[in-house]
Every structure is written in structure tokens, then in C-alpha cells.
Design a protein around this motif. Structure first.
Motif, PDB file in Angstrom:
ATOM      1  N   SER A 214       0.835  -1.197   0.000  1.00 18.57           N
ATOM      2  CA  SER A 214       0.000   0.000   0.000  1.00 18.57           C
ATOM      3  C   SER A 214       0.877   1.258   0.000  1.00 18.57           C
ATOM      4  N   GLY A 215       0.525   2.200  -0.876  1.00 21.51           N
ATOM      5  CA  GLY A 215       1.236   3.478  -0.906  1.00 21.51           C
ATOM      6  C   GLY A 215       2.472   3.490  -1.790  1.00 21.51           C
TER       7      GLY A 215
ATOM      8  N   THR B  67      -1.369   5.626  -8.574  1.00 15.91           N
ATOM      9  CA  THR B  67      -0.947   6.898  -9.161  1.00 15.91           C
ATOM     10  C   THR B  67      -0.421   6.663 -10.572  1.00 15.91           C
TER      11      THR B  67
HETATM   12  P1  ATP Z   1      -2.910   1.351  -2.309  1.00 15.48           P
HETATM   13  O1  ATP Z   1      -2.579  -0.079  -2.590  1.00 15.48           O
HETATM   14  O2  ATP Z   1      -3.071   1.634  -0.836  1.00 15.48           O
HETATM   15  O3  ATP Z   1      -4.031   1.898  -3.147  1.00 15.48           O
HETATM   16  P2  ATP Z   1      -0.928   2.578  -4.062  1.00 15.48           P
HETATM   17  O4  ATP Z   1       0.333   1.822  -4.253  1.00 15.48           O
HETATM   18  O5  ATP Z   1      -1.917   2.533  -5.157  1.00 15.48           O
HETATM   19  O6  ATP Z   1      -1.579   2.206  -2.667  1.00 15.48           O
HETATM   20  P3  ATP Z   1      -1.002   5.418  -4.487  1.00 15.48           P
HETATM   21  O7  ATP Z   1      -2.460   5.604  -4.277  1.00 15.48           O
HETATM   22  O8  ATP Z   1      -0.481   5.464  -5.858  1.00 15.48           O
HETATM   23  O9  ATP Z   1      -0.489   4.082  -3.782  1.00 15.48           O
HETATM   24  O10 ATP Z   1      -0.240   6.513  -3.612  1.00 15.48           O
HETATM   25  C1  ATP Z   1       1.171   6.658  -3.659  1.00 15.48           C
HETATM   26  C2  ATP Z   1       1.606   7.673  -2.606  1.00 15.48           C
HETATM   27  O11 ATP Z   1       1.170   8.958  -3.012  1.00 15.48           O
HETATM   28  C3  ATP Z   1       0.991   7.405  -1.237  1.00 15.48           C
HETATM   29  O12 ATP Z   1       1.982   7.627  -0.253  1.00 15.48           O
HETATM   30  C4  ATP Z   1      -0.119   8.440  -1.144  1.00 15.48           C
HETATM   31  O13 ATP Z   1      -0.329   8.824   0.194  1.00 15.48           O
HETATM   32  C5  ATP Z   1       0.431   9.577  -1.981  1.00 15.48           C
HETATM   33  N1  ATP Z   1      -0.655  10.383  -2.577  1.00 15.48           N
HETATM   34  C6  ATP Z   1      -1.609   9.942  -3.428  1.00 15.48           C
HETATM   35  N2  ATP Z   1      -2.441  10.952  -3.791  1.00 15.48           N
HETATM   36  C7  ATP Z   1      -1.989  12.060  -3.140  1.00 15.48           C
HETATM   37  C8  ATP Z   1      -2.397  13.425  -3.096  1.00 15.48           C
HETATM   38  N3  ATP Z   1      -3.450  13.846  -3.792  1.00 15.48           N
HETATM   39  N4  ATP Z   1      -1.684  14.266  -2.323  1.00 15.48           N
HETATM   40  C9  ATP Z   1      -0.611  13.843  -1.619  1.00 15.48           C
HETATM   41  N5  ATP Z   1      -0.156  12.568  -1.624  1.00 15.48           N
HETATM   42  C10 ATP Z   1      -0.827  11.698  -2.362  1.00 15.48           C
END
Ligand code: ATP
Length: 363
Positions: free
Chosen positions: A38-39, A44
């Protein structure tokens, strides 16, 4: 169908780097899985391909076209979300037809596409139902149907199975694999579930902290992880890691720690030379350990927990040096008793060595 090229994509939120140095070509017809905790930046990355988030650096090309500055609707993609995002007041048919009506396609064309997709997904009998009258699995099929009718160049899927129960997830996993084979389309699929990544991906991208850790076919990543992170993330139960030192014994090199003495296989000898008398981590997967006899064993453990999971046992043991070891064993043999001594050997070709500071594989 189309190739997708991500050229040095980056996404920053102020000082925070969500995705960095993301450089990847996804081939026409490929099922590419982005996986990581996660994260780590999976969603993104996908949202940047979709045009829902703007990259702060780099370029995105879909089918020979630079789409970096194009609106989502002009990118020839269809996205399937974890939440399904169905219109609650439209029936299944109208949910599937909606995007085509916006595009002002002829009625007959819309009808043919909706019916063909419904047949492919086994939901022809549900076309007149409202979303609230569907099960989770059926809703997920409708969400897929909505994407299929658009005949996009690229499907983008963000954890599409994570709202389903465990059993249905397994069924839908296989359905998606079959569907991809039928459509032969390019899919980029996000999941945090390493089993989904291993079973569905023609290639997997393992991510951590916004960076690509490794790209490869599932078996290559499983057999030859480049780092402890990838080795520990891909595989369930995860790989065992033991901290110890390498020493020379006659013409061989051994790994040693309390209760453990493993002669290294020939493919590791060259690299082991430069780590002689230094600390390393030995990695061995649970299925690559097997019981050994008193006068020919490499690890001495005590059994702490025995889990019977159908076709196999998962044994949790502790070495006399207090390192936790997990091994799997076919359930055909009698399970060792809790508290009993367990003597083990490693499958030689399956031993990995890692640098304890960098976490990199030594091979
Ligand atoms: P998950 O499996 O929990 O969905 P992920 O791998 O898809 O996680 P992302 O949603 O791509 O992760 O987020 C990547 C990082 O960017 C995370 O640390 C998140 O907190 C940060 N992030 C995402 N959107 C924003 C935003 N709008 N503003 C600031 N930080 C953000």
C-alpha cells in the motif's frame, strides 16, 4: 490494441515523490501487473496513464501517440475500478451502453456490442436488472462489460477483484485470464496481492516507495528476485531469511549461524568468495526445505505451530539460534508434532544470498 510507453514518468506532491523514474514499455496485448505494498505508487501510475492525474515529469505514449496532455476521453482507454462505479439508477444494459450513447454510436451498433460483451461475460440474462439486484461478482462483470463495449486500445484495472470474497476472487481471476486471451488486448492491472500478480501477469512490475524494484515474468521474479524486498513480497508464505557468515571448509564454502550450517551450491561459490568471513543473509523458500536425518542435516529446529491447509502443512519452527523458519510439506506425510525437533536440508539450487546492508541479491 496498442503499445503503451511510459517515459521516465514522475509524480510529485510538493516535496513528496509518489512515483519516480518510471520507465517502461508495455507491449501490445500484454497483461502487465503493477504490484507492491500500500502506498507504493501503483494507482498513481495507473491514473497517470488514464489521464486522471497529471505527471510532474515524463511522457506517456499510447499506440504511437503522445497522450501526456490529452483528456482521459481522448486516450482510447477504459478503466475498471475496485468500486465498480455503476450508475445505480440505470439497468445493466444502460450501464453498459452509456459510454457508447455519449459517443453517439448508431443504436444497432450499441445493441450488438452490449449483447456480445454480455454473452462473453455470461450476464445476458441480467441485462434488465438494476445494480442493487446483483451480487458482487455480477456487478464486477457489468463493470468489465462497460469497459469491453468501448473496445479500447488499453484496459486499465485498479484492484478490480478486491471487493469480492476470497472464493469469488479466485473464480473471477480465472475469468479475467480467459477474457484477456479472448480479447487479446493490452491490460495494465494494479493489485497489492502477489497471488493475483503471479497468476495473471504476463509480466510483473514490483514497486516500492514510488520506484520500480524489478520487472519480469512471474517465474523469473519468483526464482531470481534481485532484492530481499522482492524475494519477501512475492511468494506465500514468504521466503525465509537467515543472518549468518560464510566460511571455507576444505574446498567448499558454507553458510553458518547457530543451529544452521549449509554448504553452498556451485552457482554461488564465485560470489561467496568475496563475502568470506562476512555477514550475509541466506534466503530459502518454505517449499525448498525438506526433512533430513540426524547425521546429514543443515538446520536444527523445534516445531512451534502446525497449520493444516488442505493439500499441505505449513510448519512454523525455530532454529536453536532463535530464527523463525517456515516450511511447507505435503499433507500426505504425517505432520510433525508441536515441540518436536525438526532436522532440515535446503534444496541446493534454490538457495539465495543477499547483502545485509543493501538487501541486494549477490547473484
Ligand atoms: P494502495 O494499494 O493503498 O491503493 P498505491 O500503491 O496505489 O496504494 P497510491 O495511491 O499510488 O499508492 O499513492 C502513492 C503515494 O502517493 C501514497 O503515499 C499516497 O499517500 C500519496 N498520494 C496519493 N495521492 C496524493 C495526493 N493527492 N496528495 C498527496 N499525496 C498523495
Amino acid at each position: 490494441m496498442a503499445e503503451v510507453i511510459l517515459k521516465n514518468i514522475e509524480k510529485r506532491y510538493g516535496d513528496f515523490v509518489a512515483v519516480a523514474d518510471f520507465d517502461l514499455t508495455i507491449e501490445n496485448g500484454e497483461f502487465l501487473v503493477l504490484v507492491g505494498p500500500s502506498g507504493c505508487g501503483k494507482s498513481t501510475t495507473l491514473r497517470m496513464v488514464a489521464g486522471l492525474d497529471d505527471p510532474t515529469g515524463g511522457e506517456i505514449h499510447i499506440g504511437n501517440k503522445n497522450v501526456t496532455d490529452l483528456e482521459p476521453k481522448d486516450r482510447d482507454i477504459a478503466m475498471v475500478f475496485q468500486s465498480y462505479a455503476l450508475y445505480p439508477h440505470k439497468n445493466v444494459y444502460e450501464n453498459m451502453a452509456f459510454a457508447l450513447r455519449i459517443k453517439k454510436l448508431p443504436k444497432e451498433e450499441i445493441d450488438a456490442r452490449v449483447k456480445k460483451a454480455a454473452e462473453m461475460l455470461g450476464i445476458s440474462h441480467l441485462l434488465h436488472r438494476q445494480p442493487k439486484e446483483l451480487s458482487g461478482g455480477q456487478r464486477q462483470r457489468v463493470a468489465l462489460g462497460r469497459a469491453i463495449v468501448r473496445q479500447p486500445a488499453v484496459f486499465l484495472m485498479d484492484e478490480p477483484l478486491s471487493n469480492l470474497d476470497a472464493k469469488l476472487r479466485v473464480v473471477m481471476r480465472a475469468e479475467l485470464i480467459k477474457l484477456h486471451r479472448k480479447l487479446a488486448s493490452t491490460v495494465i492491472y494494479v493489485t497489492h496481492d502477489q497471488t493475483e500478480a503471479m497468476t495473471m501477469g504476463s509480466r510483473i512490475v514490483v514497486m516500492k516507495d514510488g520506484h520500480i524494484m524489478q520487472i519480469g515474468k512471474p517465474t523469473d521474479i519468483y526464482d531470481s528476485p534481485k532484492s530481499m524486498f522482492v524475494a519477501g513480497f512475492i511468494g506465500s508464505p514468504p521466503m525465509n531469511f537467515l543472518k549468518g557468515t560464510l566460511y571455507r571448509k576444505e574446498s567448499a564454502i558454507h553458510f553458518k549461524t547457530e543451529g544452521v550450517d549449509v554448504p553452498l551450491p556451485s552457482h554461488l561459490l564465485q560470489v561467496a568468495e568475496s563475502y568470506l568471513n562476512k555477514e550475509v543473509l541466506l534466503g530459502i523458500r518454505p517449499e525448498n526445505l525438506y526433512p533430513a536425518c540426524e547425521n546429514d542435516h543443515e538446520m536444527s529446529c523445534l516445531v512451534e505451530v502446525v497449520e493444516h491447509v488442505g493439500a499441505e502443512y505449513i510448519l512454523h519452527a525455530k532454529t536453536t539460534g532463535d530464527t523463525e523458519i517456515v516450511m511447507t510439506m505435503p499433507a500426505k506425510v504425517a505432520a510433525p508434532q508441536i515441540g518436536c525437533s525438526l532436522l532440515l536440508k535446503c534444496e541446493k539450487e534454490k538457495i539465495h544470498l543477499f547483502d545485509p546492508e543493501s538487501g541486494h541479491s549477490l547473484t
